[in-house]
Scaffold this active site. Structure first.
Site, short mmCIF file in Angstrom:
data_model
loop_
_atom_site.label_atom_id
_atom_site.label_comp_id
_atom_site.label_asym_id
_atom_site.label_seq_id
_atom_site.Cartn_x
_atom_site.Cartn_y
_atom_site.Cartn_z
N ASP A 168 8.39 31.78 39.27
CA ASP A 168 8.85 30.55 38.62
C ASP A 168 9.01 30.84 37.13
OD1 ASP A 168 9.12 27.73 37.82
OD2 ASP A 168 8.52 27.29 39.87
N HIS A 213 12.11 32.53 36.32
CA HIS A 213 13.08 31.49 35.96
C HIS A 213 13.29 31.36 34.46
CE1 HIS A 213 12.36 29.33 40.11
NE2 HIS A 213 12.74 30.59 40.23
#
Ligand SMILES: *[C@@H]1O[C@H](CO)[C@@H](O)[C@H](O)[C@H]1NC(C)=O
Ligand SMILES: *[C@@H]1O[C@H](CO)[C@@H](O)[C@H](O)[C@H]1NC(C)=O
Ligand SMILES: *[C@@H]1O[C@H](CO)[C@@H](O)[C@H](O)[C@H]1NC(C)=O
Ligand SMILES: *[C@@H]1O[C@H](CO)[C@@H](O)[C@H](O)[C@H]1NC(C)=O
Ligand SMILES: *[C@@H]1O[C@H](CO)[C@@H](O)[C@H](O)[C@H]1NC(C)=O
Ligand SMILES: *[C@@H]1O[C@H](CO)[C@@H](O)[C@H](O)[C@H]1NC(C)=O
Length: 389
Positions: free
Chosen positions: A215, A238
């Site tokens: 993430d 991310h």
């Protein structure tokens, strides 16, 4: 003579007050065998350190120490002026996810002051929980590996965090913390394993760290200010994100964030600001993205004012989050999508004071493209793609 004696006395007092006591966790029953629960031994060492009038060191020799359930180090009513962990070993969570899956935090520091963590590895063994989540089953939410709450003057240095169930490191309501030389590792497909998440914190520095996860590399939620991030390498993951913001109607803003000399390798975003399309009084003001290298990054520069992961139950209002004074300077490298610079701002609250200076991003060997909605600002220097501001 009198002066000499006074000086010697002062010297002795200084010596005494700076003398350290060391608590070796193995002296309290910790076993480096990876199988015996060592939680109580860590608690005993902490309690003695907390009650010590001189600065204390908690010494963790090499080896694997099972911490079989959630552990909280509370600084409430501590006498000690400083506690340092010198960790040579690994703290390991049970491989079955239920042991810590509902605990929110596996290793928690609560209201501590002047705590330093040097070295060590935290291995939360999150893979069984990710498998459960990826299979779409009903599973616990998972724990943050290391959570520091309402604390001041915390230093985390050269720590490794492996395979967290949820966030690797969380700072919540903290003041003056420094995270340096940490390395964070989880697979690109491990859900919700943000590297470092900051919430309601101020005066936080993150330096010289490498974060590979599933993430956000670093994420900054509402209420953070005076944040300095420098020499961080991200990927997979991310990207570095401010947000997500604007979920709540009443929300503190994000102010004065510097992100300097970063590298992104194969991430889904580079430098991102994300806000839900909902009414909110949240804001972002004063962000300095200076010096970034992008290698095959899907959205190297992005403001997403319609953030809605998985496009599920999207609110579809105009985001209330006011975004202003965001500088992108000296950002170069390669994009994995045509649109390398995307400012998708709110119709109700257009972005203001966006500054682009020396941005050079290519897609497939060509200058990439940029796209702007409701974004205003200035552009200068070498710009590829050409500015749409
Ligand atoms: C800590 O305890 C272990 C096991 O008793 C011992 O081997 C080690 O030398 C100790 N280290 C220190 C610094 O006290
Ligand atoms: C540590 O101190 C706390 C607070 O006084 C107490 O509740 C706890 O039982 C102690 N734990 C150990 C292992 O000494
Ligand atoms: C510190 O010592 C006091 C007095 O002995 C005791 O009541 C308290 O529980 C101790 N605190 C911790 C954290 O162990
Ligand atoms: C933390 O350390 C600083 C600097 O050494 C010291 O001035 C302060 O008193 C310490 N805080 C506590 C709660 O002991
Ligand atoms: C912004 O934050 C930095 C630390 O990241 C700090 O040194 C500086 O003083 C802050 N600026 C303002 C205006 O508060
Ligand atoms: C950017 O957009 C222009 C005009 O729409 C188009 O001709 C060009 O091919 C695009 N470039 C890339 C790299 O997609």
């Amino acid at each position: 003579m009198v002066i000499k004696h006074i000086l010697i006395l002062i010297f002795l007092v200084l010596q005494l007050s700076s003398a350290k006591v060391t608590y070796n966790v193995t002296s309290f029953g910790a076993k480096p065998d990876g199988r015996s629960d060592s939680k109580n031994a860590f608690m005993k060492a902490w309690n003695l350190s907390c009650n010590s009038t001189s600065p204390a060191v908690i010494y963790v020799p090499a080896g694997r120490y099972l911490i079989a359930s959630a552990l909280t180090f509370s600084g409430q009513a501590c006498k000690s002026r400083a506690i340092t962990f010198n960790i040579y070993g690994t703290l390991v969570a049970p491989s079955s996810y239920n042991a810590i899956g509902d605990a929110q935090v596996w290793i928690k520091f609560y209201i501590v002051k002047n705590v330093t963590i040097n070295g060590g590895t935290l291995d939360a063994q999150g893979s069984s929980l990710w498998a459960c989540k990826l299979a779409g089953k009903a599973c616990p939410q998972g724990s943050t590996t290391l959570g520091i709450y309402h604390s001041q003057n915390v230093v985390i240095s050269k720590l490794r965090s492996l395979n967290s169930q949820m966030f690797h490191i969380l700072l919540y309501g903290c003041k003056n913390a420094k995270i340096q030389g940490v390395s964070i590792l989880a697979p690109g497909l491990s859900p919700n394993t943000d590297g470092i998440h900051l919430a309601l914190s101020t005066g936080i520095t993150i330096l010289s760290s490498k974060i590979s996860t599933g993430d956000d590399c670093v994420s900054m939620g509402p209420g953070n200010s005076n944040i300095w991030i420098e020499k961080v390498v991200c990927g997979p993951g991310h990207g570095i994100s401010i947000g997500s913001l604007g979920w709540e109607l009443n929300e503190p803003g994000v102010q004065n964030v510097t992100v300097k000399t970063t590298t992104f390798v194969g991430t889904t975003n580079g430098l991102r600001i994300k806000a839900w399309a909902r009414n909110s009084n949240g804001f972002v003001n004063g962000v300095y993205f200076k010096g970034a290298t992008m290698m095959n990054v899907q959205f190297p520069i992005i403001i997403d004012g319609n953030y809605c992961p998985n496009n599920n139950n999207c609110p579809n209002e105009a985001s209330g989050v006011k975004i202003s004074n965001v500088v992108y300077e000296n950002v170069h490298g390669t994009s994995a999508t045509r649109v390398a610079v995307k400012f998708d701002c709110s119709k109700g609250n257009p972005c203001r004071g966006i500054v682009l200076k020396d941005v050079d991003l290519k897609f497939g060997g060509q200058p990439a493209n940029s796209s702007c909605s409701y974004a205003a600002g200035t552009a200068s220097g070498l710009l590829q793609p050409t500015s749409c501001l």
